[in-house]
Design an enzyme around this catalytic site. Structure first.
Site: not given
Length: 304
Positions: A248, A274, A251, A142, A167, A283
């Site tokens: 963005h 994410h 991305r 990001r 995040k 994942y």
């Protein structure tokens, strides 16, 4: 600020300033309640990918006109938040492309990215912006993650990986290709030093600890998301790119390039950071070598 508080403020705005009917207000309220129940995050941290995923899921269960109405509700809410400066980035911008067809937003081809980079002047500021774009493309990070990088985030990784803070205050290591490693080193040794000297001259009579930290440690000086966004628009225009170019979009473009080059969707999710409840279970652990091999397929470099 809580979702419920801002939603009530938004509905009051519609009621008292726009004169909306009670039926309209009820529809907006239902739409927002559904949205926040499906995307259980604070409105300020929701990203455009999550909005798109929500709309895509919605389109499979309800009629088209209902989906379009719910899109209108979400966009109106975030426009209100943006105007009132509750957010700096509007995650519903990509929904403009979803009004007629439910698909991912427009992406840039590698040739278009190269054209944008070539349109940037070779000044210290221009070299800085070129490096920013190349890191965005090489990592899928990001823009906020890139602009907050410290020099140690690449130096301590021997310039082979970049450590980004994503995040949830979680760090992740993302590989970069060898040519970009050399360009970052050259930027730090040359152009960044020029920018530091220029900044010191401007701030010689007004120094503080925060600015001192930036001069000493920050990889990219003198740029914020808003300023970079404006410069990027100018670069894209100079490169004659007609698409809506914003930070963005790189991305989205990276994710598309990786998948087109054979990367597993789970690898893409891990690279981009994410993290949400519905996808965490799929994942998988990805080795550094595997990541580096994948990124070598989409690197930006001078063509022979």
């Amino acid at each position: 600020m809580e979702n419920k508080t801002v939603a009530m403020e938004f509905l009051d705005y519609l009621r008292y300033e726009k004169g909306s009917s009670e039926n309209t207000l009820s529809s907006y309220k239902r739409d927002l309640n559904l949205f926040f129940s499906e995307v259980p995050k604070n409105f300020q941290s929701i990203e455009d990918e999550e909005v798109i995923e929500y709309v895509d899921k919605l389109s499979k269960t309800v009629k088209r006109n209902t989906v379009l109405r719910k899109i209108a509700s979400i966009r109106a809410f975030y426009k209100f938040c943006y105007i009132n400066k509750y957010i700096t980035d509007n995650p519903t911008e990509s929904l403009k492309n979803l009004k007629r067809e439910f698909k991912l937003p427009e992406v840039l081809k590698l040739s278009e990215i190269k054209d944008i980079i070539d349109a940037i002047p070779n000044t210290p500021e221009g070299v800085r912006d070129k490096i920013i774009i190349k890191i965005l493309v090489a990592t899928g990070a990001r823009i906020s993650e890139v602009l907050t990088l410290d020099i140690k985030d690449v130096e301590n990784q021997d310039y082979e990986f970049i450590r980004v803070l994503g995040k949830g205050s979680k760090y992740r290591l993302i590989p970069i290709y060898s040519q970009l490693e050399e360009e970052i080193k050259a930027y730090i040794e040359n152009d960044r030093k020029i920018l530091v000297l220029e900044r010191k001259e401007k701030e010689s009579e007004n120094k503080n600890k925060k600015k001192g930290h930036e001069l000493e440690y920050k990889l990219f000086l003198g740029t914020r998301r808003e300023n970079f966004w404006k410069r990027l628009k100018k670069y894209a225009k100079n490169a004659k790119i007609e698409k809506n170019v914003y930070p963005h979009i790189f991305r989205h473009s990276v994710a598309t390039m990786l998948i087109n080059n054979g990367a597993d969707i789970r690898i893409v999710q891990e690279i981009l950071g994410h993290v949400n409840i519905s996808t965490t279970e799929i994942y998988t652990h990805v080795g550094k070598r595997e990541l580096k091999e994948i990124y070598n397929k989409v690197k930006i470099g001078d063509e022979e």
